[in-house]
Structures are given as structure tokens and as C-alpha cells.
Design a protein around this motif. Structure first.
Motif, short mmCIF file in Angstrom:
data_model
loop_
_atom_site.label_atom_id
_atom_site.label_comp_id
_atom_site.label_asym_id
_atom_site.label_seq_id
_atom_site.Cartn_x
_atom_site.Cartn_y
_atom_site.Cartn_z
N MET A 1 4.93 3.95 76.02
CA MET A 1 3.87 4.94 76.04
C MET A 1 3.18 4.94 77.40
SD MET A 1 2.13 4.45 72.28
CE MET A 1 0.99 5.80 72.56
N PRO A 2 2.60 6.09 77.78
CA PRO A 2 1.89 6.16 79.06
C PRO A 2 0.69 5.22 79.05
CG PRO A 2 2.30 8.35 78.13
CD PRO A 2 2.63 7.36 77.07
N ASP A 3 0.04 5.09 80.21
CA ASP A 3 -1.15 4.27 80.31
C ASP A 3 -2.22 4.75 79.34
OD1 ASP A 3 0.04 2.79 82.28
OD2 ASP A 3 -0.86 3.96 83.93
N THR A 4 -3.05 3.81 78.87
CA THR A 4 -4.09 4.13 77.91
C THR A 4 -5.03 5.19 78.48
OG1 THR A 4 -4.01 1.89 77.05
CG2 THR A 4 -5.97 3.18 76.52
N PRO A 5 -5.28 6.27 77.73
CA PRO A 5 -6.19 7.31 78.22
C PRO A 5 -7.65 6.85 78.15
CG PRO A 5 -5.54 7.79 75.97
CD PRO A 5 -4.74 6.59 76.39
N GLN A 6 -8.51 7.58 78.79
CA GLN A 6 -9.94 7.30 78.75
C GLN A 6 -10.57 8.04 77.57
OE1 GLN A 6 -11.62 5.15 80.97
NE2 GLN A 6 -9.50 4.67 81.50
N LEU A 7 -11.57 7.44 76.96
CA LEU A 7 -12.32 8.13 75.93
C LEU A 7 -13.22 9.19 76.55
CD1 LEU A 7 -13.44 5.21 73.57
CD2 LEU A 7 -11.91 7.10 72.98
N PRO A 8 -13.55 10.23 75.80
CA PRO A 8 -14.48 11.24 76.31
C PRO A 8 -15.81 10.62 76.72
CG PRO A 8 -13.41 12.03 74.32
CD PRO A 8 -13.03 10.58 74.45
N ALA A 9 -16.42 11.20 77.71
CA ALA A 9 -17.71 10.69 78.19
C ALA A 9 -18.74 10.73 77.06
CB ALA A 9 -18.18 11.51 79.38
N GLY A 10 -19.61 9.74 77.04
CA GLY A 10 -20.70 9.70 76.07
C GLY A 10 -20.40 8.89 74.83
N LEU A 11 -19.13 8.56 74.59
CA LEU A 11 -18.78 7.75 73.43
C LEU A 11 -18.84 6.27 73.78
CD1 LEU A 11 -15.72 9.71 71.96
CD2 LEU A 11 -18.16 10.00 71.47
N THR A 12 -19.21 5.45 72.82
CA THR A 12 -19.30 4.02 73.02
C THR A 12 -18.43 3.29 71.99
OG1 THR A 12 -21.26 3.83 71.61
CG2 THR A 12 -21.62 4.17 73.97
N THR A 13 -18.07 2.06 72.30
CA THR A 13 -17.23 1.28 71.38
C THR A 13 -17.84 -0.10 71.17
OG1 THR A 13 -15.85 0.31 73.11
CG2 THR A 13 -15.17 2.45 72.23
N ARG A 14 -17.55 -0.67 70.01
CA ARG A 14 -17.88 -2.06 69.72
C ARG A 14 -17.07 -2.49 68.50
NH1 ARG A 14 -20.67 -2.40 65.07
NH2 ARG A 14 -22.30 -0.85 64.55
N PRO A 15 -16.88 -3.80 68.32
CA PRO A 15 -16.21 -4.27 67.10
C PRO A 15 -17.04 -3.91 65.87
CG PRO A 15 -16.27 -5.99 68.77
CD PRO A 15 -17.17 -4.89 69.26
N LEU A 16 -16.36 -3.72 64.76
CA LEU A 16 -17.06 -3.43 63.52
C LEU A 16 -17.70 -4.69 62.95
CD1 LEU A 16 -14.45 -1.08 61.83
CD2 LEU A 16 -16.61 -0.40 62.90
N ARG A 17 -18.74 -4.47 62.12
CA ARG A 17 -19.40 -5.54 61.39
C ARG A 17 -19.34 -5.19 59.92
NH1 ARG A 17 -24.24 -3.88 65.12
NH2 ARG A 17 -23.65 -4.85 67.12
N ARG A 18 -19.52 -6.18 59.07
CA ARG A 18 -19.46 -5.93 57.63
C ARG A 18 -20.49 -4.90 57.20
NH1 ARG A 18 -17.78 -11.26 54.10
NH2 ARG A 18 -15.98 -11.86 55.36
N THR A 19 -21.60 -4.83 57.91
CA THR A 19 -22.63 -3.84 57.58
C THR A 19 -22.20 -2.41 57.91
OG1 THR A 19 -23.65 -4.30 59.73
CG2 THR A 19 -24.56 -5.45 57.81
N ASP A 20 -21.05 -2.24 58.57
CA ASP A 20 -20.54 -0.91 58.90
C ASP A 20 -19.67 -0.33 57.79
OD1 ASP A 20 -21.65 -0.78 61.51
OD2 ASP A 20 -20.00 -2.03 62.28
#
Length: 304
Positions: A1-20
Motif C-alpha cells: 500500500m502507498p504511504d500512510t495518508p494524512q488525516l484532515p486538518a482539525g481532527l485529533t487522535t488518542r487511544p480509546l479508554r473504557r469510558t469511551d
């Protein structure tokens, strides 16, 4: 597969927690309504999966957020079982492609040779994964028992009985299920502690949900896990297995009749289960009157 694309601007990421769990459930509900016109996922499904001691949610999940709204997620359980979802309003922005790359990178980092995930056949997710080179590993069918019909009863062998599993039956029930499923499923054996956490620790679990068929000596020879879902309307057989040396004696059909009868006694009006092309069991369920409600495919990418 090609190189990993970038996410759209303004979005954030983090690992999930049980409270999610609630946010993930809401996300998956929106996707299922868009793709299949009904909701199959229960929040309890997510909670019970995350309760397994072997699952490191923080290390094996990612959530994508648009402000305070969870708009996509992915996680990898065990060696190869992935789950993903993208909010329909955020499709077409490269988020699903980003998640596919993230899952492959994670899979390689933990030594997996393949990662795969279930998607409704013909859905947007199915089409995207096909475009990205994910192949179909197997097909799954969700089957329902039409309202007003019932599965023909089968008489058990002499001396056999079906009853609610007692605490001392849990190890044997786990063995019957794992031995049967590992005949066709290529994965590591589920730890007993994961089984207990996901079954008896599932929100809303009641002892009658776990049914066992026993022989004249009291040994567990068959198991059915029947859940009440769809806001109490549906009895869903989540797992069904009979010990190899006890098959073709009507035990599986008797367990089905028993499971759906107990579910009806607890207020359900419909009955469902799922099976896939690895088991060869579709014909069995069709012969007892069940019909296909939806079709899913497991699409996978080889990592080696």
C-alpha cells in the motif's frame, strides 16, 4: 500500500479508554443504520470485549475526534481481529484509508501475519477495503427465525438433559466452545479468564443465558450462549457448539430450541444467530426454518 495518508486538518487522535464505550457504540449505530438499515451492535458487546484481561485497549486502539465528537475508531484484538467505524457524515475524507494503514502498522508491530475485519457486503467500507487490496477471507450470514415459526424440536439421547450452566460447568463449557471453534478458526486459544470476563461479566448477563447439554454422567457435551438484545426484543444465540464425539445426535438443534424458548420466556419476540462460510452450518440453520437477514464479509490484508 502507498504511504500512510494524512488525516484532515482539525481532527485529533488518542487511544480509546473504557469510558469511551458509549461514544463507540453511538458511532457504530450511525454506521450500521447507514449501511444495513438496522442496529446490530449492543454497547454490552463493546464492554464485554474490553473487559477481557488479555486485551490492552490503550495499546491496540485509536479514536479520531472532531472536537468532542468521536468520528472514527479502530482496534485490534488478538492477532488479527480488527474492528473499525467511520461516521457517515465524515466519509470520503480519507479517514477509513488512514485507519486501514494504522491497523496494518499495528499488526506488523505485534507480529501479526494478517489483519481482517467484518463489513456489510456491498457497503462503503466493503468497497473501500476492496480498493485498498483487502481480500475476502469468509462470508457471514445473520439469520432470523420468522415471526410465528419455531424450530422443530429434537429429542435428546436417553439420559441427556439441557440446563443452565452452573459455576462448576464453566471450564468444561469453555473447552467445548474452544475445541469446536478452533476446528476451523485459525487463532490462539481464548484464555479461560477472557471467556469468563466476556460472558459472565457482560452487562446484563444472567445465569440462564449460558445453556449446557449434559450426558448421563453430567459431562458437558454442548453449549449455547443466548443473549437478549435489541432492547429486549431479540434472543440472539452468540455461540453454539457440540463436542465432536457427540455430533449428529440432535443436540445442537435441541440447544437451539431450548435457547430460543428461554429467550421468549424472558420477553423476546424474535430469534437470531450468525454463522459463516468456515463452519459449513448455514444449511443446517436454513433447514430448521431460519432465513438470511444480512450478509457480511471479512476482508483481510496479508502483512507478510
Amino acid at each position: 500500500m502507498p504511504d500512510t495518508p494524512q488525516l484532515p486538518a482539525g481532527l485529533t487522535t488518542r487511544p480509546l479508554r473504557r469510558t469511551d464505550a458509549t461514544a463507540v457504540h453511538q458511532l457504530m449505530v450511525a454506521q450500521e443504520l447507514e449501511d444495513i438499515g438496522e442496529v446490530a451492535i449492543e454497547e454490552a458487546d463493546i464492554v464485554s470485549d474490553w473487559a477481557k484481561p488479555s486485551h490492552d485497549l490503550a495499546a491496540r486502539s485509536v479514536g479520531i475526534w472532531d472536537g468532542d465528537t468521536l468520528v472514527a475508531y479502530a482496534e485490534l484484538m488478538g492477532a488479527d481481529r480488527a474492528d473499525t467505524s467511520v461516521l457517515p457524515s465524515h466519509r470520503g475524507r480519507g479517514i477509513g484509508t488512514w485507519l486501514a494503514h494504522w491497523l496494518q502498522d499495528l499488526g506488523r508491530s505485534v507480529g501479526s501475519s494478517i489483519v481482517g475485519m467484518p463489513v456489510p457486503q456491498g457497503s462503503a467500507g466493503d468497497r473501500l477495503l476492496e480498493q485498498l487490496g483487502f481480500r475476502v477471507r469468509w462470508t457471514s450470514w445473520v439469520l432470523t427465525l420468522p415471526e410465528g415459526t419455531s424450530i422443530p424440536e429434537r429429542e435428546l439421547p436417553a439420559g441427556y438433559a439441557i440446563r443452565t450452566a452452573a459455576p462448576e460447568d464453566l471450564h468444561a463449557a469453555h473447552d467445548v466452545l474452544e475445541d469446536a471453534f478452533l476446528e476451523w478458526s485459525v487463532r490462539e486459544r481464548e484464555p479461560y479468564e477472557d471467556f469468563v470476563a466476556a460472558v459472565t461479566g457482560r452487562p446484563g448477563f444472567e445465569p440462564w443465558n449460558l445453556r449446557v447439554a449434559v450426558d448421563g454422567a453430567g459431562e458437558v457435551v454442548g453449549v449455547s450462549l443466548v443473549l437478549v438484545s435489541d432492547n429486549g426484543r431479540t434472543g440472539y444465540v452468540d455461540r453454539l457448539a457440540v463436542r465432536a464425539d457427540q455430533r449428529n445426535r440432535g443436540i445442537a438443534q435441541a440447544l437451539l430450541v431450548d435457547s430460543f424458548a428461554h429467550a421468549r420466556a424472558h420477553g423476546t419476540t424474535t430469534a437470531e444467530l450468525s454463522t459463516d462460510s468456515r463452519t459449513g452450518a448455514l444449511g443446517l440453520y436454513e433447514r430448521v426454518g431460519m432465513v438470511t437477514r444480512s450478509v457480511w464479509v471479512n476482508r483481510a490484508m496479508d502483512l507478510t
